[in-house]
Design a protein around this motif. Structure first.
Motif, PDB file in Angstrom:
ATOM      1  N   ASP A 201       0.853  -1.196   0.000  1.00  0.00           N
ATOM      2  CA  ASP A 201       0.000   0.000   0.000  1.00  0.00           C
ATOM      3  C   ASP A 201       0.889   1.247   0.000  1.00  0.00           C
ATOM      4  O   ASP A 201       2.086   1.164   0.262  1.00  0.00           O
TER       5      ASP A 201
ATOM      6  N   LYS B  91       0.719   4.820   1.882  1.00  0.00           N
ATOM      7  CA  LYS B  91      -0.060   5.578   2.874  1.00  0.00           C
ATOM      8  C   LYS B  91       0.019   7.090   2.672  1.00  0.00           C
ATOM      9  O   LYS B  91      -0.893   7.809   3.047  1.00  0.00           O
TER      10      LYS B  91
ATOM     11  N   GLY C  25      -5.654   6.816   4.470  1.00  0.00           N
ATOM     12  CA  GLY C  25      -6.101   5.422   4.558  1.00  0.00           C
ATOM     13  C   GLY C  25      -5.356   4.533   3.576  1.00  0.00           C
ATOM     14  O   GLY C  25      -5.334   3.315   3.719  1.00  0.00           O
TER      15      GLY C  25
ATOM     16  N   TYR D   3      -5.790  -8.869   8.456  1.00  0.00           N
ATOM     17  CA  TYR D   3      -4.822  -8.041   7.731  1.00  0.00           C
ATOM     18  C   TYR D   3      -3.570  -7.861   8.572  1.00  0.00           C
ATOM     19  O   TYR D   3      -3.654  -7.393   9.715  1.00  0.00           O
TER      20      TYR D   3
ATOM     21  N   GLU E  52       0.892  -3.303  12.280  1.00  0.00           N
ATOM     22  CA  GLU E  52      -0.452  -3.382  12.851  1.00  0.00           C
ATOM     23  C   GLU E  52      -1.172  -4.600  12.318  1.00  0.00           C
ATOM     24  O   GLU E  52      -0.820  -5.128  11.267  1.00  0.00           O
TER      25      GLU E  52
ATOM     26  N   ASN F 233      -5.129  -5.764  11.448  1.00  0.00           N
ATOM     27  CA  ASN F 233      -6.491  -5.268  11.319  1.00  0.00           C
ATOM     28  C   ASN F 233      -7.483  -6.415  11.175  1.00  0.00           C
ATOM     29  O   ASN F 233      -7.140  -7.484  10.667  1.00  0.00           O
TER      30      ASN F 233
ATOM     31  N   ARG G 256     -10.007  -7.115   9.296  1.00  0.00           N
ATOM     32  CA  ARG G 256     -10.777  -6.945   8.063  1.00  0.00           C
ATOM     33  C   ARG G 256      -9.811  -6.976   6.894  1.00  0.00           C
ATOM     34  O   ARG G 256      -8.605  -7.049   7.097  1.00  0.00           O
TER      35      ARG G 256
ATOM     36  N   GLY H 239      -7.696  -5.060   4.072  1.00  0.00           N
ATOM     37  CA  GLY H 239      -7.166  -3.714   3.879  1.00  0.00           C
ATOM     38  C   GLY H 239      -7.906  -3.015   2.758  1.00  0.00           C
ATOM     39  O   GLY H 239      -8.467  -3.655   1.867  1.00  0.00           O
ATOM     40  N   ASP H 240      -7.927  -1.715   2.836  1.00  0.00           N
ATOM     41  CA  ASP H 240      -8.495  -0.894   1.772  1.00  0.00           C
ATOM     42  C   ASP H 240      -7.400   0.104   1.401  1.00  0.00           C
ATOM     43  O   ASP H 240      -7.033   0.919   2.247  1.00  0.00           O
ATOM     44  N   PRO H 241      -6.751   0.018   0.281  1.00  0.00           N
ATOM     45  CA  PRO H 241      -7.150  -0.586  -0.996  1.00  0.00           C
ATOM     46  C   PRO H 241      -6.782  -2.050  -1.230  1.00  0.00           C
ATOM     47  O   PRO H 241      -7.200  -2.616  -2.242  1.00  0.00           O
ATOM     48  N   GLU H 242      -6.017  -2.693  -0.348  1.00  0.00           N
ATOM     49  CA  GLU H 242      -5.461  -4.008  -0.679  1.00  0.00           C
ATOM     50  C   GLU H 242      -6.516  -5.036  -1.109  1.00  0.00           C
ATOM     51  O   GLU H 242      -6.231  -5.941  -1.916  1.00  0.00           O
TER      52      GLU H 242
HETATM   53  N1  GLY Z   1      -4.589   0.015   3.739  1.00  0.00           N
HETATM   54  C1  GLY Z   1      -4.535   0.173   5.120  1.00  0.00           C
HETATM   55  C2  GLY Z   1      -5.728  -0.268   5.851  1.00  0.00           C
HETATM   56  O1  GLY Z   1      -6.681  -0.765   5.300  1.00  0.00           O
HETATM   57  O2  GLY Z   1      -5.750  -0.135   7.069  1.00  0.00           O
END
Ligand code: GLY
Ligand code: AMP
Length: 439
Positions: free
Chosen positions: A215, A217, A229, A275, A289, A291, A293, A295-298
């Motif tokens: 990604d 950032k 994001g 994530y 980190e 997450n 869920r 990732g967005d955009p991943e």
């Molecule tokens: N691409 C980073 C996130 O979704 O947290």
């Protein structure tokens, strides 16, 4: 198979496309008007994504069997817990399991307790004075983070956004004064290297890894400007990245598996996509980190090339199907987000976007609608990332060209795009950086 999806961004649109092409009947909940998601849905509920009562009523009324939650806010609010109570099978974690994201302290303590590799030095604080005392004496550069959720924008790192001790102290005070992310702070050792994303699907016991993604950032080209994001991302045909060898990827996968095991041992088993954000350092991958869920955009990179039916993965994650593998097409992807002008500092929403989705697709790219709305019949930008375009190709270079061709079919007078994402020059910079770090 009736699936309720929650969330109205491009990540959720990518998930809805993957569900729709594997035969799911979609029911969606979102706060904005997203033409991509809604064109695939049998019924739509426009409401806040953490409005538990309305979401449950909608699910009951439509005899929903499965649910998938895209963003972190409804996970934190307990939407999955409420749907679980109704007997709906959720391919997303409960609020207890989602603490892996919603509390950065919970994540670090879990990793410490179970002796999982890749941890960084850290300390958490409930008051500014103690945090400030700590940063004055700690022997390394640090990252300063609010403990709770901040939409990916609350982290500041010494040597990047924080140039000296005074700025570090000022930022700690700001977090407490403004109650940002719950008004608690975690100070972490700064990891130096190249970042990568390793996501996995899990049913709480086993995992299936997704291709690696990187990604971007920072808001501006050349990795400058404020954290966002995520402005765009790429993946390669072999599931690796040009500067991440398989050996290091495997270490990241082992870390994800151990976190899944630890959550199970803590009696809050984790279901859904997970994530992992890592920094490849000279000492191997370090956890930045985790997450709860996609990732967005991943998500857009991996879901565009997912070849196993996503409905089967949802069934597997919720314990209703056995699955031997999760497969992806051997294709590279490059995703670039169109964002409203000012995004990362102060977005300027409400500008008309005109686009030709079919032309984008004819050029070897996929288009996902994000934070947009429809006002008086016109598609307009929202306050967050507007439209994701994912070029697909045999190489990253080909995928990047297809992404740019796709972008040429989208017009708006108040947007920004990081055109450098996925270009040879930027990737070479990453390769050189990694070589310099590893010696
Ligand atoms: N691409 C980073 C996130 O979704 O947290
Ligand atoms: P996050 O929201 O936790 O992903 O943090 C945003 C960005 O800050 C990450 O993508 C990293 O570039 C950077 N960052 C966060 N934590 C650290 C850390 N411990 N060391 C170095 N960079 C970090």
């Amino acid at each position: 198979m009736k699936v309720l999806t929650i969330g109205g961004g491009a990540r959720e649109h990518a998930a809805v496309e993957a569900l729709a092409r594997s035969g799911a009947e979609i029911y969606c909940v979102l706060k904005n008007v997203n033409p991509g998601i809604e064109s695939r849905a049998t019924a739509v509920l426009h409401t806040a994504e953490d409005n538990i009562d309305s979401i449950c009523d909608f699910a009951i009324k439509n005899y929903i069997e499965y649910a998938f939650v895209g963003p972190e806010a409804p996970l934190a609010a307990g939407v999955v817990d409420a749907l679980d109570e109704l007997g709906i099978k959720c391919a997303s974690p409960t609020s207890a399991a989602a603490r892996i994201e919603t509390s950065k302290t919970f994540m670090r303590e879990l990793v410490t307790k179970y002796g999982i590799e890749g941890n960084l030095g850290y300390a958490s604080f409930d008051d500014a004075a103690s945090a400030i005392e700590y940063v004055k004496t700690v022997p390394y550069k640090v990252a300063v983070k609010p403990v709770g959720l901040t939409g990916g924008k609350g982290v500041k790192v010494q040597g990047d956004q924080l140039t000296n001790l005074e700025e570090t102290i000022a930022y700690i005070n700001e977090i407490f004064d403004s109650n940002m992310g719950g008004g608690k702070v975690i100070i972490e050792e700064k990891a130096e290297g190249e970042e990568f994303t390793q996501m996995v699907f899990t049913n709480g016991t086993d995992i299936f890894p997704m291709p690696l993604v990187q990604d971007h950032k920072r808001a501006y080209e050349g990795d400058l400007g404020p954290n966002t994001g995520g402005m765009g991302s790429y993946s390669d045909a072999d599931g690796l990245l040009p500067f991440i060898p398989d050996e290091d990827r495997q270490k990241a996968i082992v870390i994800c598996k151990k976190i899944v095991d630890a959550l199970k041992a803590e009696k809050c088993p984790y279901r859904g996509p997970m994530y992992g954000q890592f920094m490849l350092t000279k000492d191997g991958p370090k956890i930045i980190e985790i997450n709860a869920r996609f990732g967005d955009p991943e998500a857009m990179n991996v879901l565009t090339v997912l070849s196993t039916p996503f409905t089967d993965i949802v069934r597997w994650m919720t314990g209703t199907l056995r699955l031997k593998s999760v497969d992806f097409l051997p294709k590279a992807t490059v995703c670039k987000y169109i964002v409203p002008r000012g995004y990362g500092v102060k977005s300027e929403p409400g500008h008309t976007i005109s686009l030709d989705r079919e032309a984008v697709e004819n050029d070897g790219a996929a288009l996902y609608y994000g934070s947009v709305d429809v006002v008086n019949g016109k598609l307009v930008t929202g306050t967050s990332r507007s439209v994701g375009v994912v070029g697909v190709g045999d190489t990253i270079a080909e995928a990047e060209r297809n992404c740019e061709k796709g972008l040429s079919h989208i017009k708006c007078d108040a947007i920004a795009v990081r055109h450098d994402i996925g270009t040879e020059a930027l990737i070479q910079k990453r390769i050189d950086h990694m070589k310099a770090i590893r010696g």
